[in-house]
Design a protein around this motif. Sequence first.
Motif, short mmCIF file in Angstrom:
data_model
loop_
_atom_site.label_atom_id
_atom_site.label_comp_id
_atom_site.label_asym_id
_atom_site.label_seq_id
_atom_site.Cartn_x
_atom_site.Cartn_y
_atom_site.Cartn_z
N THR A 282 0.81 -1.23 0.00
CA THR A 282 0.00 0.00 0.00
C THR A 282 0.84 1.27 0.00
OG1 THR A 282 -0.16 -0.10 2.42
CG2 THR A 282 -1.91 -1.16 1.14
N ARG A 283 1.85 1.36 0.90
CA ARG A 283 2.67 2.57 0.94
C ARG A 283 3.96 2.32 1.70
NH1 ARG A 283 2.29 5.26 5.92
NH2 ARG A 283 0.68 4.38 7.29
N ILE A 284 4.93 3.20 1.47
CA ILE A 284 6.19 3.21 2.22
C ILE A 284 6.36 4.61 2.78
CG2 ILE A 284 8.70 2.91 2.12
CD1 ILE A 284 8.27 1.06 -0.28
N ALA A 285 6.59 4.71 4.09
CA ALA A 285 6.66 6.03 4.73
C ALA A 285 7.94 6.16 5.54
CB ALA A 285 5.45 6.26 5.62
N ASN A 455 0.70 -7.29 1.92
CA ASN A 455 -0.65 -6.71 1.88
C ASN A 455 -0.76 -5.38 2.63
OD1 ASN A 455 -2.06 -8.85 0.43
ND2 ASN A 455 -1.70 -10.10 2.26
N GLY A 456 0.34 -4.88 3.16
CA GLY A 456 0.26 -3.69 3.99
C GLY A 456 1.32 -2.66 3.64
N ALA A 457 1.68 -1.86 4.66
CA ALA A 457 2.62 -0.76 4.49
C ALA A 457 3.90 -1.04 5.28
CB ALA A 457 1.99 0.54 4.95
N VAL A 458 4.95 -0.32 4.93
CA VAL A 458 6.21 -0.36 5.68
C VAL A 458 6.51 1.07 6.12
CG1 VAL A 458 8.68 -0.84 5.62
CG2 VAL A 458 7.09 -2.35 4.40
#
Length: 468
Positions: A282-285, A455-458
């Motif tokens: 989904t995203r990397i922040a 399935n998620g973000a890091v």
Amino acid sequence: MTTTGDRTPALPPSPAPGTARAQQRTRTRPAVLAQDGWAAWALGTVAQSYLALLAALTAIAVVPLGFGWGGSVVQTGSMRPVISPGDVVLTTALPETSPVPLGAVVQFRSTAPDGQERLVVHRIVEPGQSKGEWVTQGDANADPDSAALTRDDITGQGRLLVRWVGLPSTWLRTGQLAPLAGWLALTVAAVWVAAWSWPRRQRPDDRPTGSLHGGAGGPALTRGAALVTAVALVGGGMLLPAERASAAFSARTAMSGNSFTVGTWPTLALGRVSSYAVLASTRIANVALLGIGSSVGGSVAVSPGTSVTGFWPWDVTGSTDRDTAAARNARVDALALYEGARTRTATATAPATVTGALTPGVYRRTGPVAVSGTLTLDARGDSSALFVVQGSSLTFGQNARVVLANGASPDRVFFVSTSTTSVGDGAAVRGVLLSSGDIVLGRSSTLAGRAVSVNGAVTLTAASVTQP
């Protein structure tokens, strides 16, 4: 006086010798073949093609045996759908100077639970826990084989696959009389039809007008020759080869015609994930702390999402891929990697808190797993040693350390979470974080490996990730 003599009735003309012979043979031919035309030609062609295919497959399966190859008929479907029972596997001996072929399909003898020795054809998927041992698995099986394999157990390496030709042998040995009888009837009928329909050399006076083959035709093969042909094909199909194997080549086998080419075993192989230090769905922040941001020594990718935020250009030494073709391909391999690690057979139950030292193996717990203190992973000198630690969630405590010893590789260490993974402040982790959900790396934590969320973000909070 004129006398009129008696008139003798005229006799019908005698048929030409050639025509008589043609009519006699026509009366003895099968009804369908008695009329030369497209139907007879098509039926004869089908019969001849079937016999040619059967003879070719039988020859391919038999001829290599005369040159020292081994052969076995597959009996089970543990590697369906590509290979089915009744296929023949041809093997050659593994040279003494050659290493054990990791990822290859090999033939070996194994003792079944009933105490009977059986021949097995499976793939070598990874080194065993002890030196000189290897783990095998059927590609269609969910779990590896229960017993480890040594080099001395290997009787051959798969080289050639011949489809279908062993089916009659399988039917005979397993008592499946209905399909066996059907095949016998089909083969005998094909020989008979081919014998009558094959073009033959004829005398000039033996050619009725309009014949497709230039004559009424008799059998090109005598009935005796047809019988010998039928016996040879039927006997070859039922009697070769004598050995029986319990498995076959795999759905992951690369095929060029019928030639077998060894491929790598995809389970727990990084594949295209190896191009990235951080991979998310989904995203990397990047979350800066007091103006100090995170750093990534390698490339990052997100797919199908496109959000990568908080990084300055110099924070990531490699590329940043937002739902590119490369990112999508890497996620495909990441999903396969996650599924392979999640379903891998456990060799031990992981405790709720993991610390101390672990030897190679798969450690699983149905609940949460925490890593605290110093965890040493000892490969015992084997650089291909595999470590898998799995839980419903993973938490690395504050200042926890993961140490790789005696040749352990970070790309052969997998920390698998079926939900989320959290790395505490100041923790130093080595290996691949493989999570279904979000991965969060705390303040000043370091990861020498990869962070992969399928399935998620890091999220990195003033953390550091270095790609091996």
